[in-house]
Design an enzyme around this catalytic site. Structure first.
Site, mmCIF file in Angstrom:
data_model
loop_
_atom_site.group_PDB
_atom_site.id
_atom_site.type_symbol
_atom_site.label_atom_id
_atom_site.label_comp_id
_atom_site.label_asym_id
_atom_site.label_seq_id
_atom_site.Cartn_x
_atom_site.Cartn_y
_atom_site.Cartn_z
ATOM 1 C CG HIS A 12 -3.249 4.324 1.368
ATOM 2 N ND1 HIS A 12 -4.496 4.374 0.787
ATOM 3 C CD2 HIS A 12 -3.196 3.149 2.047
ATOM 4 C CE1 HIS A 12 -5.176 3.288 1.105
ATOM 5 N NE2 HIS A 12 -4.407 2.515 1.856
ATOM 6 C CG ASP A 62 -5.540 0.231 -0.882
ATOM 7 O OD1 ASP A 62 -6.404 0.143 -1.786
ATOM 8 O OD2 ASP A 62 -5.783 -0.005 0.320
ATOM 9 C CG HIS A 112 -6.728 -4.492 3.095
ATOM 10 N ND1 HIS A 112 -7.292 -3.366 2.526
ATOM 11 C CD2 HIS A 112 -7.764 -5.211 3.607
ATOM 12 C CE1 HIS A 112 -8.619 -3.412 2.706
ATOM 13 N NE2 HIS A 112 -8.923 -4.512 3.354
ATOM 14 C CG ASP A 150 -1.898 -1.095 1.296
ATOM 15 O OD1 ASP A 150 -1.525 -2.228 0.939
ATOM 16 O OD2 ASP A 150 -3.049 -0.849 1.702
ATOM 17 C CG HIS A 204 -5.265 -4.596 -1.594
ATOM 18 N ND1 HIS A 204 -4.187 -3.753 -1.418
ATOM 19 C CD2 HIS A 204 -6.248 -4.132 -0.782
ATOM 20 C CE1 HIS A 204 -4.512 -2.810 -0.538
ATOM 21 N NE2 HIS A 204 -5.754 -3.011 -0.142
ATOM 22 C CG ASN A 258 -9.624 -1.381 0.030
ATOM 23 O OD1 ASN A 258 -8.399 -1.512 0.066
ATOM 24 N ND2 ASN A 258 -10.282 -0.702 0.949
ATOM 25 C CG HIS A 259 -8.400 3.135 -1.009
ATOM 26 N ND1 HIS A 259 -8.859 4.323 -0.485
ATOM 27 C CD2 HIS A 259 -8.315 2.270 0.034
ATOM 28 C CE1 HIS A 259 -9.033 4.189 0.824
ATOM 29 N NE2 HIS A 259 -8.698 2.953 1.166
HETATM 30 MN MN LIG Z 1 -6.639 -1.618 1.344
#
Ligand SMILES: [Mn+2]
Length: 311
Positions: free
Chosen positions: A62, A93, A255, A60, A179, A125-126
């Protein structure tokens, strides 16, 4: 020293950014059409890697482009990616929460376009389809902020990119990469199920569970409802079944923030997390290992030897 990608991404205007997104999209479309990357196969949402020399796994991000550029620097990415036998897998992500989602998107599309056989881009999931709820999806706002009137069209291209991202990667005989986590429903033809999960995401739970599930120490049942309100908490029996079905030794996922990495499910599951801007109390890490090293890895503790924590 700031890398070239860092400089390019920081100054890209709307048309240059769209162009880079489109290059990423066409690289992904091409591999879907050919059903292959060097040393591996691509079947819908599933990538299987059979033949490689070195493997890097970045989790991830982000929107933390600063940490991404540091990792790319440490890996010496230009040299690493110049061989199609080296694989760099991103666990998804890329966007939201951090300050530079656009820089991260720019970088991954640039890398995929420049080194299509070496880079695998997975879906977090993003980056889910818009039918799923986003708890904190600020990407459209960062685009509006940076690109003004052109933002809506650019966001549309980003959604097109997301649809092409990989849902699971199998490194033959060794690793199963996702993920979020491993789906809890009965395992039939797992290849078919992952390959078609994007197409069938409204009919079954496969995509939701790959992107949102979390491993928990459940021993008496396969799963329980997740506090996230979407996806499930799954137990070690689920992980054991997936490793057996895919003939792999360790499942690797992102995640959840952790201090670099975390081992679950009796050494069958490794969580790794690669950003820190939005999670200053946790650590960022990535994995880098040669095939020779990975061939002797039989559990998550063995794999953890190849985790590099950022200082
Ligand atoms: Mn995630």
């Amino acid at each position: 020293m700031l890398s070239q990608i860092a400089r390019l991404s920081a100054t890209a205007g709307p048309s240059e950014f769209s162009q880079v997104l489109d290059r990423g999209i066409s690289a992904l479309e091409k591999e879907q059409k050919h059903g292959a990357i060097a040393g591996g196969t691509v079947t819908g949402g599933l990538v299987e890697i059979h033949d490689y020399d070195n493997l890097a796994i970045i989790s991830d991000l982000h929107g933390d482009s600063k940490t991404l550029f540091r990792i790319l620097d440490e890996i010496n990415h230009e040299r690493f990616l110049s061989s199609a036998r080296n694989k760099m897998v991103f666990l998804g992500d890329y966007v939201d929460r951090g300050s530079d989602s656009i820089g991260v998107l720019y970088a991954i599309c640039h890398l995929k376009h420049a080194h299509p056989d070496s880079v695998v881009l997975m879906r977090g999931n993003h980056e889910a389809p818009s039918e799923f709820p986003f708890p904190s999806h600020d990407l459209p706002y960062s685009m509006e902020d940076r690109f003004g009137a052109g933002a809506k069209a650019i966001y549309g291209r980003a959604l097109a990119l997301f649809q092409l991202l990989t849902l699971a990667t199998v490194v033959q005989g060794r690793l199963l990469l996702v993920h979020g986590g491993l789906p809890t429903d009965a395992l039939g033809d797992w290849r078919q199920a992952i390959a078609t999960a994007q197409k069938r995401h409204l009919q079954n739970r496969m995509m939701e569970e790959l992107l949102w599930n979390d491993p928990r120490p459940l021993e008496d049942e396969d799963w329980e409802p997740s506090w996230r309100g979407i996806g499930r908490y799954f137990g070690s029996a689920v992980t054991k079944r997936w490793l057996a079905a895919t003939d792999t030794k360790v499942a690797v996922r992102g995640h959840e923030p952790c201090h670099g990495y975390r081992v679950d499910h009796h050494g069958m599951m490794l969580t790794i997390f690669s950003c820190r801007e939005a999670y200053p109390n946790f650590g960022a890490a990535y994995i880098i290992a040669g095939k020779h090293d990975l061939d002797s890895v039989n559990d998550a503790d063995g794999l953890a030897k190849f985790v590099k924590k950022l200082l």
